[in-house]
Design an enzyme around this catalytic site. Structure first.
Site, PDB file in Angstrom:
ATOM      1  N   GLU A 265       0.850  -1.193   0.000  1.00 22.57           N
ATOM      2  CA  GLU A 265       0.000   0.000   0.000  1.00 22.57           C
ATOM      3  C   GLU A 265       0.888   1.246   0.000  1.00 22.57           C
ATOM      4  O   GLU A 265       1.895   1.303   0.720  1.00 22.57           O
ATOM      5  CB  GLU A 265      -0.881  -0.031   1.251  1.00 22.57           C
ATOM      6  CG  GLU A 265      -2.298   0.389   1.036  1.00 22.57           C
ATOM      7  CD  GLU A 265      -3.086  -0.498   0.065  1.00 22.57           C
ATOM      8  OE1 GLU A 265      -3.084  -0.184  -1.138  1.00 22.57           O
ATOM      9  OE2 GLU A 265      -3.710  -1.469   0.512  1.00 22.57           O
TER      10      GLU A 265
ATOM     11  N   THR B  44       2.851   2.049  -2.137  1.00 23.38           N
ATOM     12  CA  THR B  44       4.158   1.733  -2.736  1.00 23.38           C
ATOM     13  C   THR B  44       4.165   2.056  -4.225  1.00 23.38           C
ATOM     14  O   THR B  44       5.231   2.193  -4.809  1.00 23.38           O
ATOM     15  CB  THR B  44       4.485   0.233  -2.573  1.00 23.38           C
ATOM     16  OG1 THR B  44       3.318  -0.502  -2.920  1.00 23.38           O
ATOM     17  CG2 THR B  44       4.884  -0.109  -1.164  1.00 23.38           C
TER      18      THR B  44
ATOM     19  N   GLY C 231     -16.396   4.923  -2.106  1.00 21.06           N
ATOM     20  CA  GLY C 231     -15.711   5.334  -0.875  1.00 21.06           C
ATOM     21  C   GLY C 231     -15.257   4.179  -0.008  1.00 21.06           C
ATOM     22  O   GLY C 231     -14.868   4.369   1.138  1.00 21.06           O
TER      23      GLY C 231
ATOM     24  N   SER D 286     -13.629   2.598  -7.179  1.00 24.29           N
ATOM     25  CA  SER D 286     -14.724   2.821  -8.119  1.00 24.29           C
ATOM     26  C   SER D 286     -14.283   3.811  -9.202  1.00 24.29           C
ATOM     27  O   SER D 286     -14.718   3.716 -10.351  1.00 24.29           O
ATOM     28  CB  SER D 286     -15.950   3.346  -7.386  1.00 24.29           C
ATOM     29  OG  SER D 286     -15.589   4.386  -6.516  1.00 24.29           O
ATOM     30  N   SER D 287     -13.389   4.741  -8.859  1.00 23.99           N
ATOM     31  CA  SER D 287     -12.991   5.731  -9.865  1.00 23.99           C
ATOM     32  C   SER D 287     -12.134   5.092 -10.958  1.00 23.99           C
ATOM     33  O   SER D 287     -12.338   5.361 -12.144  1.00 23.99           O
ATOM     34  CB  SER D 287     -12.297   6.928  -9.224  1.00 23.99           C
ATOM     35  OG  SER D 287     -11.202   6.504  -8.467  1.00 23.99           O
TER      36      SER D 287
ATOM     37  N   GLU E   9      -7.042  11.133 -13.282  1.00 22.76           N
ATOM     38  CA  GLU E   9      -7.027  11.490 -11.845  1.00 22.76           C
ATOM     39  C   GLU E   9      -6.151  12.718 -11.617  1.00 22.76           C
ATOM     40  O   GLU E   9      -6.528  13.646 -10.895  1.00 22.76           O
ATOM     41  CB  GLU E   9      -6.458  10.337 -11.007  1.00 22.76           C
ATOM     42  CG  GLU E   9      -7.265   9.072 -11.032  1.00 22.76           C
ATOM     43  CD  GLU E   9      -8.458   9.097 -10.091  1.00 22.76           C
ATOM     44  OE1 GLU E   9      -8.612  10.051  -9.313  1.00 22.76           O
ATOM     45  OE2 GLU E   9      -9.252   8.134 -10.156  1.00 22.76           O
TER      46      GLU E   9
ATOM     47  N   ASP F  39      -4.466   1.040  -9.204  1.00 21.06           N
ATOM     48  CA  ASP F  39      -5.903   0.803  -9.353  1.00 21.06           C
ATOM     49  C   ASP F  39      -6.289   0.618 -10.820  1.00 21.06           C
ATOM     50  O   ASP F  39      -7.041  -0.290 -11.175  1.00 21.06           O
ATOM     51  CB  ASP F  39      -6.704   1.973  -8.772  1.00 21.06           C
ATOM     52  CG  ASP F  39      -6.341   2.230  -7.327  1.00 21.06           C
ATOM     53  OD1 ASP F  39      -5.629   1.400  -6.741  1.00 21.06           O
ATOM     54  OD2 ASP F  39      -6.755   3.268  -6.785  1.00 21.06           O
TER      55      ASP F  39
ATOM     56  N   TYR G 239      -3.901  12.502   0.994  1.00 21.09           N
ATOM     57  CA  TYR G 239      -3.228  11.539   0.105  1.00 21.09           C
ATOM     58  C   TYR G 239      -2.065  12.211  -0.624  1.00 21.09           C
ATOM     59  O   TYR G 239      -0.942  11.699  -0.639  1.00 21.09           O
ATOM     60  CB  TYR G 239      -4.228  10.979  -0.911  1.00 21.09           C
ATOM     61  CG  TYR G 239      -3.621   9.988  -1.890  1.00 21.09           C
ATOM     62  CD1 TYR G 239      -3.613   8.626  -1.617  1.00 21.09           C
ATOM     63  CD2 TYR G 239      -3.032  10.418  -3.080  1.00 21.09           C
ATOM     64  CE1 TYR G 239      -3.050   7.714  -2.506  1.00 21.09           C
ATOM     65  CE2 TYR G 239      -2.464   9.522  -3.968  1.00 21.09           C
ATOM     66  CZ  TYR G 239      -2.479   8.176  -3.679  1.00 21.09           C
ATOM     67  OH  TYR G 239      -1.913   7.279  -4.562  1.00 21.09           O
TER      68      TYR G 239
END
Ligand code: GLA
Length: 388
Positions: free
Chosen positions: A34, A36, A122, A127-128, A161, A173, A223
């Site tokens: 995570e 990474t 969320g 989902s994005s 994004e 993702d 983030y």
């Protein structure tokens, strides 16, 4: 996955009665690795059986997009040549991916689109990314003769994004959503982009997500601050070692991190300390999976949770509570999944302990927070595809 006929009936109703093509893309889980991805490290995701489904059709206009979000019952029309793009956040994914596909040479013109999803919003299941890869797959098919490669679609999703949604995310993702394969996790080296499929059938164990239903919003969230901290540490290490090549924390050692500790400050030090540990944990988990040693896999998951909570500071009270309940129930491994700031824990649990764990988590969580966590059994599914 959702029903094609459901999406189709809405598409027909909201536009001119004609049908288009239907595409689907999944959300993802991540076993370990995570934060990474943007540090050039390894990740271990898999696509899930939940995602986004969209019906799309060229509408004959030069640049008018008519978009309907079925779940939100919201219709937005916009022009591709409008430099500002639409304001509704869901419509920005459509606008953004269309612009990024144009940059890749796809002559995107006006189109109609209706989409729906069953990947929980969320929950940290991306989902994005599911939206981006679904729309990219459709535009590539409708306008681009499918000439854009899978990797370029992954990068177009990530660029969406960055350029239109304000999240400076890594590549995990979108990669998982495009390349997913039923029954397999994937180990991706985010620096070289090499990856391998790992069939994942842990005999006697189950993977289950517990969704705290705490809202998780990455845009304008800490983030991007986490990423900045990591990059700051790399900058300091590079300045001390002009002879070396330091692009990400992947290139840095524990000793080099210690050398810059005082100058970068405790906060950035802690962030980088987590990332270096996580890099090692992913590799240890790969070895353990090959050996069928799920107890070690689970142990590493708990270590990741600890690091995400104490060093990376992306957990929250509710997720730490769910992690504690997992420990109390003898669950093999448990940790926050995804970017953090809410969302789910991912739990590797022995099949014989599963029912008691879920019942206990529901009861204790509800007693403390007034609602039960949602439970999603993980089914590892396929990546982006055209359905019809
Ligand atoms: C989010 C981002 C990913 C990754 C994870 C954390 O899901 O989109 O790129 O950084 O957080 O591992």
């Amino acid at each position: 996955m959702m029903d094609i006929e459901f999406v189709r009936s809405r598409f027909i109703k909201h536009f001119d009665g004609k049908t288009g093509n239907v595409y689907a893309s999944p959300g993802r889980i991540n076993l370990i690795g995570e934060h990474t991805d943007y540090n050039g490290g390894f990740v271990f995701p898999g696509a899930v059986d939940k995602g986004i489904m969209a019906e799309m059709r060229a509408n004959g206009t030069e640049d008018t997009v008519m978009a309907y979000a079925i779940d939100l019952k919201d219709r937005v029309d916009f022009h591709l040549d409008d430099p500002a793009g639409p304001r509704a956040s869901w419509a920005r994914y459509i606008y953004g991916i269309a612009k990024e596909m144009q940059k890749l040479g796809v002559p995107v013109k006006g189109f109609n689109i209706a989409f729906a999803g069953d990947v929980p919003l969320g929950a940290g299941m991306s989902s994005s990314a599911a939206m981006e890869s679904c729309f990219a797959c459709g535009l590539n098919d409708i306008f681009g003769e499918n000439k854009v490669s899978q990797w370029d679609m992954v990068l177009a999703g990530q660029a969406t994004e960055h350029n239109y949604c304000g999240v400076n995310c890594g590549i995990m993702d979108q990669f998982a959503s495009v390349f997913g394969k039923a029954g397999c996790l994937m180990r991706l080296d985010c620096r070289s982009r090499e990856f391998e499929y790992f069939p994942f059938k842990p005999d006697g164990y189950r993977l289950v997500l517990l969704d705290s239903v705490v809202k998780h919003e990455l845009a304008g969230s800490p983030y991007n601050d986490r990423r900045n901290s990591c990059e700051n540490v790399v900058k300091h290490i590079a300045a001390k070692h002009p002879e070396g090549k330091f692009e990400t924390l992947r290139d840095c050692t524990w000793e080099q991190l210690e050398e810059v500790r005082a100058e970068v400050g405790e906060e950035d030090y802690k962030r980088a300390h987590f990332v270096l540990g996580e890099k090692d944990r992913v590799l240890a988990v790969c070895d353990a999976l090959i050996a069928g040693d799920y107890e070690t896999v689970g142990q590493k998951m708990y270590e990741t949770h600890e690091g995400l909570s104490k060093e990376y500071e992306v957990s929250c009270e509710e997720l730490d509570f769910l992690n504690d309940i997992a420990k109390e129930n003898g669950v093999t491994g448990s940790r926050i999944m995804g970017g953090g700031f809410g969302g789910c824990t991912i739990n590797l649990v022995r099949a014989d302990l599963y029912s008691k764990f879920i019942a206990d988590a529901k009861q204790k969580f509800a007693a403390k927070y007034g609602h039960e966590p949602k439970v999603y059994d993980v089914v590892i599914g396929d990546g982006s595809r055209k359905l019809c």
